[in-house]
Motif scaffolding. Structure first.
Motif, PDB file in Angstrom:
ATOM      1  N   TRP A 389      30.192 -52.249 -66.274  1.00  0.00           N
ATOM      2  CA  TRP A 389      30.613 -51.092 -65.481  1.00  0.00           C
ATOM      3  C   TRP A 389      30.042 -49.836 -66.118  1.00  0.00           C
ATOM      4  O   TRP A 389      29.663 -49.820 -67.292  1.00  0.00           O
ATOM      5  CB  TRP A 389      32.144 -51.003 -65.384  1.00  0.00           C
ATOM      6  CG  TRP A 389      32.836 -50.649 -66.670  1.00  0.00           C
ATOM      7  CD1 TRP A 389      33.193 -49.415 -67.112  1.00  0.00           C
ATOM      8  CD2 TRP A 389      33.261 -51.561 -67.706  1.00  0.00           C
ATOM      9  NE1 TRP A 389      33.811 -49.490 -68.338  1.00  0.00           N
ATOM     10  CE2 TRP A 389      33.861 -50.792 -68.714  1.00  0.00           C
ATOM     11  CE3 TRP A 389      33.181 -52.950 -67.862  1.00  0.00           C
ATOM     12  CZ2 TRP A 389      34.376 -51.362 -69.874  1.00  0.00           C
ATOM     13  CZ3 TRP A 389      33.701 -53.517 -69.005  1.00  0.00           C
ATOM     14  CH2 TRP A 389      34.290 -52.736 -70.000  1.00  0.00           C
ATOM     15  N   THR A 390      29.960 -48.780 -65.336  1.00  0.00           N
ATOM     16  CA  THR A 390      29.559 -47.467 -65.834  1.00  0.00           C
ATOM     17  C   THR A 390      30.810 -46.592 -65.932  1.00  0.00           C
ATOM     18  O   THR A 390      31.495 -46.374 -64.926  1.00  0.00           O
ATOM     19  CB  THR A 390      28.533 -46.801 -64.896  1.00  0.00           C
ATOM     20  OG1 THR A 390      27.358 -47.616 -64.837  1.00  0.00           O
ATOM     21  CG2 THR A 390      28.155 -45.411 -65.387  1.00  0.00           C
ATOM     22  N   SER A 391      31.126 -46.129 -67.126  1.00  0.00           N
ATOM     23  CA  SER A 391      32.347 -45.362 -67.329  1.00  0.00           C
ATOM     24  C   SER A 391      32.259 -44.021 -66.602  1.00  0.00           C
ATOM     25  O   SER A 391      31.369 -43.218 -66.880  1.00  0.00           O
ATOM     26  CB  SER A 391      32.578 -45.125 -68.826  1.00  0.00           C
ATOM     27  OG  SER A 391      33.804 -44.454 -69.030  1.00  0.00           O
ATOM     28  N   PRO A 392      33.155 -43.759 -65.651  1.00  0.00           N
ATOM     29  CA  PRO A 392      33.089 -42.497 -64.899  1.00  0.00           C
ATOM     30  C   PRO A 392      33.695 -41.343 -65.678  1.00  0.00           C
ATOM     31  O   PRO A 392      34.536 -41.545 -66.560  1.00  0.00           O
ATOM     32  CB  PRO A 392      33.918 -42.800 -63.647  1.00  0.00           C
ATOM     33  CG  PRO A 392      34.936 -43.793 -64.122  1.00  0.00           C
ATOM     34  CD  PRO A 392      34.249 -44.621 -65.178  1.00  0.00           C
ATOM     35  N   ASN A 393      33.271 -40.145 -65.342  1.00  0.00           N
ATOM     36  CA  ASN A 393      33.814 -38.950 -65.979  1.00  0.00           C
ATOM     37  C   ASN A 393      34.915 -38.324 -65.148  1.00  0.00           C
ATOM     38  O   ASN A 393      35.274 -37.168 -65.335  1.00  0.00           O
ATOM     39  CB  ASN A 393      32.702 -37.919 -66.221  1.00  0.00           C
ATOM     40  CG  ASN A 393      33.180 -36.753 -67.079  1.00  0.00           C
ATOM     41  OD1 ASN A 393      33.916 -36.953 -68.037  1.00  0.00           O
ATOM     42  ND2 ASN A 393      32.808 -35.533 -66.714  1.00  0.00           N
ATOM     43  N   GLY A 394      35.457 -39.067 -64.202  1.00  0.00           N
ATOM     44  CA  GLY A 394      36.527 -38.559 -63.361  1.00  0.00           C
ATOM     45  C   GLY A 394      36.853 -39.556 -62.275  1.00  0.00           C
ATOM     46  O   GLY A 394      36.312 -40.665 -62.223  1.00  0.00           O
ATOM     47  N   GLY A 395      37.757 -39.156 -61.391  1.00  0.00           N
ATOM     48  CA  GLY A 395      38.152 -40.035 -60.304  1.00  0.00           C
ATOM     49  C   GLY A 395      39.230 -41.014 -60.725  1.00  0.00           C
ATOM     50  O   GLY A 395      39.891 -40.837 -61.756  1.00  0.00           O
ATOM     51  N   LEU A 396      39.378 -42.087 -59.932  1.00  0.00           N
ATOM     52  CA  LEU A 396      40.507 -42.993 -60.119  1.00  0.00           C
ATOM     53  C   LEU A 396      40.122 -44.455 -60.299  1.00  0.00           C
ATOM     54  O   LEU A 396      41.002 -45.302 -60.445  1.00  0.00           O
ATOM     55  CB  LEU A 396      41.453 -42.899 -58.891  1.00  0.00           C
ATOM     56  CG  LEU A 396      41.907 -41.501 -58.464  1.00  0.00           C
ATOM     57  CD1 LEU A 396      42.812 -41.606 -57.236  1.00  0.00           C
ATOM     58  CD2 LEU A 396      42.622 -40.782 -59.588  1.00  0.00           C
ATOM     59  N   ASN A 397      38.808 -44.753 -60.291  1.00  0.00           N
ATOM     60  CA  ASN A 397      38.406 -46.158 -60.197  1.00  0.00           C
ATOM     61  C   ASN A 397      37.335 -46.556 -61.206  1.00  0.00           C
ATOM     62  O   ASN A 397      36.514 -45.733 -61.621  1.00  0.00           O
ATOM     63  CB  ASN A 397      37.832 -46.437 -58.796  1.00  0.00           C
ATOM     64  CG  ASN A 397      38.745 -45.973 -57.690  1.00  0.00           C
ATOM     65  OD1 ASN A 397      39.895 -46.410 -57.600  1.00  0.00           O
ATOM     66  ND2 ASN A 397      38.250 -45.098 -56.829  1.00  0.00           N
ATOM     67  N   LEU A 398      37.343 -47.851 -61.541  1.00  0.00           N
ATOM     68  CA  LEU A 398      36.232 -48.491 -62.238  1.00  0.00           C
ATOM     69  C   LEU A 398      35.567 -49.467 -61.269  1.00  0.00           C
ATOM     70  O   LEU A 398      36.256 -50.214 -60.562  1.00  0.00           O
ATOM     71  CB  LEU A 398      36.710 -49.271 -63.467  1.00  0.00           C
ATOM     72  CG  LEU A 398      37.201 -48.505 -64.690  1.00  0.00           C
ATOM     73  CD1 LEU A 398      37.457 -49.488 -65.828  1.00  0.00           C
ATOM     74  CD2 LEU A 398      36.226 -47.437 -65.121  1.00  0.00           C
ATOM     75  N   TRP A 399      34.240 -49.466 -61.246  1.00  0.00           N
ATOM     76  CA  TRP A 399      33.443 -50.373 -60.407  1.00  0.00           C
ATOM     77  C   TRP A 399      32.850 -51.411 -61.351  1.00  0.00           C
ATOM     78  O   TRP A 399      31.982 -51.115 -62.146  1.00  0.00           O
ATOM     79  CB  TRP A 399      32.376 -49.571 -59.691  1.00  0.00           C
ATOM     80  CG  TRP A 399      31.502 -50.273 -58.708  1.00  0.00           C
ATOM     81  CD1 TRP A 399      30.143 -50.342 -58.747  1.00  0.00           C
ATOM     82  CD2 TRP A 399      31.892 -50.950 -57.510  1.00  0.00           C
ATOM     83  NE1 TRP A 399      29.663 -51.020 -57.654  1.00  0.00           N
ATOM     84  CE2 TRP A 399      30.720 -51.411 -56.871  1.00  0.00           C
ATOM     85  CE3 TRP A 399      33.127 -51.222 -56.913  1.00  0.00           C
ATOM     86  CZ2 TRP A 399      30.737 -52.112 -55.674  1.00  0.00           C
ATOM     87  CZ3 TRP A 399      33.143 -51.931 -55.710  1.00  0.00           C
ATOM     88  CH2 TRP A 399      31.972 -52.361 -55.111  1.00  0.00           C
ATOM     89  N   VAL A 400      33.352 -52.634 -61.270  1.00  0.00           N
ATOM     90  CA  VAL A 400      33.121 -53.643 -62.302  1.00  0.00           C
ATOM     91  C   VAL A 400      32.338 -54.820 -61.720  1.00  0.00           C
ATOM     92  O   VAL A 400      32.655 -55.322 -60.632  1.00  0.00           O
ATOM     93  CB  VAL A 400      34.466 -54.144 -62.878  1.00  0.00           C
ATOM     94  CG1 VAL A 400      34.234 -55.196 -63.944  1.00  0.00           C
ATOM     95  CG2 VAL A 400      35.271 -52.971 -63.445  1.00  0.00           C
TER      96      VAL A 400
END
Length: 465
Positions: A389-400
């Protein structure tokens, strides 16, 4: 008869016979020539109907052989024994998954109610009734409460350094209604539109229900391939491009500033409306994201949707659409008047006074910290796996991304049995292709539930490999 009617007639005829099992799975369909002759239509009309059925995974094609009925095994319609899951595969209704009660809720991209200022907002409810004693005795205007629109336009002008007038704004009952109004106002059956791949599943549902011809644009951690977008715009001349460029749902990716400017330029050149859905902009962790594309628009080609539901009060259902072209706003007002004749005035007044308070900014700052902690807990639990996954810098979700041999659709059935929910990647794919991606939301479950639920989920995945 017009072309659209004939196309739908052929499409409905073929689909009806498949659903009645008059044409069985893996059975060859009539050739394009024969069906066109039988129904007395042009061969291109039959070809378009077959292509749409193929896109919807109801038929498949063999080179130099023709079209065949898709097997139910591939369609995942019989293998999923859970009726809720079966419903989502056929209809792509995310709400079907949400309706299943579970102990570990990783499918809801909503914020834990315990993190929201419920008691503080209740005080504002009392204040609103004191200030507006007749608030329940009248409707809002279709465009939305003028006092709220003035406050929001002042906010956007100050925060984004734009020139926005209250007449450019339309208050809606959440961002999903805004998308629905746009689809009704600007998309006719068989119009070509662009959607990101993957994309917000409800938007996919809305545009597909409108009969749109969906062309996809890949989104990556670095943003878009602008050459791909220009090629598609030049070739297909789409009516609009629906996109979610800031902490994208479901991936969490953020499109960089330079691409935002270039996208606006492309939209202006090819006369393609950009529908910028911005539900997560204020939920950033380390640094504020680039300004919305709307701020670079000088010709009215961007319809900006700003939702406040996620982090203020989901129950109020307040969102706003912005566009500087009076003709665009008038078209949206026409469909809004038919939808509900204006969002509830009480909700707008409650939101107005909370939005104008200093308490809101304090709440948002604390919320960012709490959500960042939950994201880090989820990532720490996932770190024992080989998932990507790519760790996001905001929001509510992880795309795995799970190992490729796993079916997230089958996995969902087993997970629901273990009281764990997530969103399979296929539900976010406009093309509905099988996927090893899934969306895990870290915003609704508390810290202990995230730890316990992820450990249980990881064990479940390992046991199915």
């Amino acid at each position: 008869m017009n072309g659209d009617y004939l196309f739908k007639q052929v499409y409905d005829y073929v689909l009806h016979r498949i659903e009645l099992n008059e044409w069985n799975e893996n059975e060859k369909l009539p050739s394009i020539r024969n069906l066109a002759s039988e129904m007395k239509v042009h061969r291109l009309t039959v070809l378009k109907a077959y292509q749409l059925l193929r896109q919807e995974n109801r038929v498949y094609v063999k080179d130099k052989s023709g079209y065949y009925v898709q097997s139910r095994e591939i369609n995942k319609l019989e293998s999923l024994v859970n009726p809720i899951v079966s419903a989502y595969v056929q209809k792509n209704h995310l709400s079907e998954i949400h309706q299943v009660p579970v102990s570990y809720q990783f499918s809801q991209a909503l914020i834990d109610p315990n993190l929201l200022p419920n008691r503080f907002i209740s005080d504002y409810v009392k204040k609103v009734f004191d200030l507006y004693p007749k608030v329940l005795s009248t409707y809002s205007t279709v465009q939305g409460d003028h006092e709220l629109r003035q406050t929001l336009s002042d906010y956007f002008n100050q925060h984004y350094k734009t020139i926005t007038h209250p007449d450019h704004l339309l208050i809606t009952s959440g961002s999903q209604q805004a998308i629905h109004l746009i689809a009704q106002a600007f998309v006719k059956s068989r119009d070509t539109i662009l959607l990101e791949r993957p994309s917000y599943s409800s938007a996919i549902d809305i545009f597909r229900a409108q009969g749109a011809n969906i062309v996809t644009v890949d989104i990556h951690p670095y943003g878009y391939d602008l050459e791909q977008i220009e090629f598609i715009m030049k070739k297909h001349k789409p009516r609009l491009f629906y996109l979610n460029p800031t902490f994208h749902n479901p991936t969490g990716y953020t499109v960089p500033l330079v691409q935002r400017k270039q996208l606006v330029q492309l939209a202006q050149h090819y006369r393609c409306l950009l529908i910028e859905d911005d539900a997560y902009y204020d939920i950033f962790f380390d640094q504020e994201p680039p300004p919305p594309m709307y701020t670079y628009d000088t010709s009215g080609m961007v319809i900006y949707i700003k939702s406040f539901c996620k982090y203020v009060s989901p129950g109020l259902r307040i969102a706003v659409m912005m566009n500087g072209q009076s003709s665009v706003v008038k078209s949206l007002l026409a469909v809004k008047s038919l939808a509900d004749n204006g969002s509830p005035l009480l909700n707008q007044k409650i939101f107005l006074h909370y939005f104008s308070s200093s308490r809101l900014q304090q709440h948002v700052e604390k919320l960012r910290i709490a959500l960042q902690i939950r994201k880090e807990i989820m990532e720490e639990e996932l770190s024992v796996t080989d998932w990507q996954w790519t760790s996001p810098n905001g929001g509510l979700n992880l795309w795995v991304l799970l190992p490729s041999r796993l079916s997230t659709e089958d996995l969902l059935v087993k997970s629901l049995e273990q009281s764990i929910s997530f969103v399979p990647g296929q539900i976010c794919d406009p093309l509905k292709e099988p996927s090893s991606w899934l969306r895990l939301s870290y915003s609704y479950a508390n810290e202990k539930q995230i730890s316990d639920g992820l450990r249980k989920f990881i064990n479940l995945v390992r046991s199915t490999q």
